[in-house]
Enzyme design. Structure first.
Site, PDB file in Angstrom:
ATOM      1  CG  ASN A 166      -2.068  -1.887   1.135  1.00 53.78           C
ATOM      2  OD1 ASN A 166      -3.146  -1.346   0.314  1.00 53.78           O
ATOM      3  ND2 ASN A 166      -1.808  -2.260   1.447  1.00 53.78           N
ATOM      4  CD  GLU A 167       5.068   1.545  -2.775  1.00 53.59           C
ATOM      5  OE1 GLU A 167       4.765   2.196  -2.252  1.00 53.59           O
ATOM      6  OE2 GLU A 167       5.344   0.597  -3.522  1.00 53.59           O
ATOM      7  CB  SER A 168       2.439   7.642  -1.139  1.00 55.67           C
ATOM      8  OG  SER A 168       3.962   6.795  -0.591  1.00 55.67           O
TER       9      SER A 168
END
Ligand code: GLP
Length: 301
Positions: A166-168
């Protein structure tokens, strides 16, 4: 056993830290303590004839933990027969027997070395067709829900604050899905893929929502390279720029750190802001320098 060192009676650290943090001398000691905690959970579930649902991570951070769990199995008879696991993520596309696949990682480091039943561990499938992904992801979550949710989720943290993949920019209620990897994540992974060009651009990840629904979360972070993002996640605002900061809103989470990863926390880096200290020359110099930097003024001013 991992105990919060935050003294809730004074609330000193709480002024800065919005997540419990426990600092160990090194990652080996930390991994052993986390393994003990997981073993205790597995055994307590065994006594009640219940399954123990673990959420597991890959990356370098949990390697020591898995080695210790394997040791507990081989030397101390810890059984994984009642354990059901769900891994956070997998690169996409990815052959399960490729050197960089998380399936291979988990099999080599844990699953093939303990007595977990093969049908009881789940790792997102990197071989799906694009059309199959949405249903597969929904089913992954349904399986977790049918078991009553994740009892304990192990996490690492990306240098950009990602949890799982879950990236930025990921939302707090994000579901399990196919994601595009950040450049920073791909650069970190590129050493394993012999260059950025060979590094996957996408991955399947458990969403933030299921991570937040886990009954307990233990995030592991080692080394100076994680110090900045640990401080931001623990002391900064809750923001989807740093998905690990969402954990401030979880009611049973601990960050397990080595000395280096904790080095930028206020209570470690600027202890005089947190408690009464004995001033040494070193601390005095550090405080003066810190003040000059904060005020953006030369030391003599
Ligand atoms: C990887 C994984 C994450 C992991 C993180 C940190 O890309 N997908 O689940 O927590 O990045 O990795 P490491 O532990 O190697 O620093």
């Amino acid at each position: 056993m991992i105990k919060s060192i935050i003294d809730k009676s004074t609330g000193f650290e709480k002024r800065f830290e919005n997540i419990d943090t426990v600092v160990f001398e090194n990652s080996t000691d930390a991994s052993k303590a986390v393994a003990q905690q997981i073993a205790a959970l597995i055994k307590s579930k065994q006594e009640k004839n219940e399954s123990c649902v673990l959420g597991l991570a890959t990356g370098s951070s949990p390697k020591g933990l898995y080695a210790e769990l394997v040791r507990l199995h081989k030397e101390e008879g810890l059984s994984f027969k009642n354990v059901i696991t769900f891994n956070l993520d997998e690169y996409y596309p990815m052959e399960p027997d490729s050197v960089n696949s998380y399936v291979r990682f988990m099999k080599e480091l844990l699953m093939d070395q303990v007595d977990i039943l093969p049908e009881n561990y789940h790792i997102p499938d990197g071989l799906l067709t694009k059309e199959e992904i949405a249903d597969y992801c929904a089913d992954y979550e349904t399986k977790i829900e049918a078991l009553g949710g994740i009892d304990l989720q192990v996490l690492g943290i990306g240098a950009n604050g990602h949890i799982g993949f879950n990236e930025s920019g990921s939302l707090q209620n994000s579901k399990t899905r196919l994601v595009a990897l950040d450049h920073i994540t791909r650069v970190a992974a590129s050493k394993d893929f012999f260059g950025l060009n060979n590094t996957p651009r996408t991955a399947i990840t458990l969403g933030v929502k299921k991570i937040m629904e886990a009954k307990q979360v233990i995030l592991l972070a080692w080394g100076e390279g994680k110090a900045d993002v640990v401080k931001k996640s623990v002391e900064g605002e809750v923001t989807n720029r740093i998905p690990a900061s969402f954990l401030q809103e979880h009611n049973n989470v601990v960050f397990v750190l080595d000395k280096e990863a904790s080095s930028k926390l206020t209570r470690i880096n600027r202890p005089w802001l947190v408690e009464k200290i004995v001033w040494t020359d070193k601390l005095t110099r550090k405080a003066v320098l810190g003040l000059a930097l904060d005020l953006k003024k030369p030391i003599l001013m």
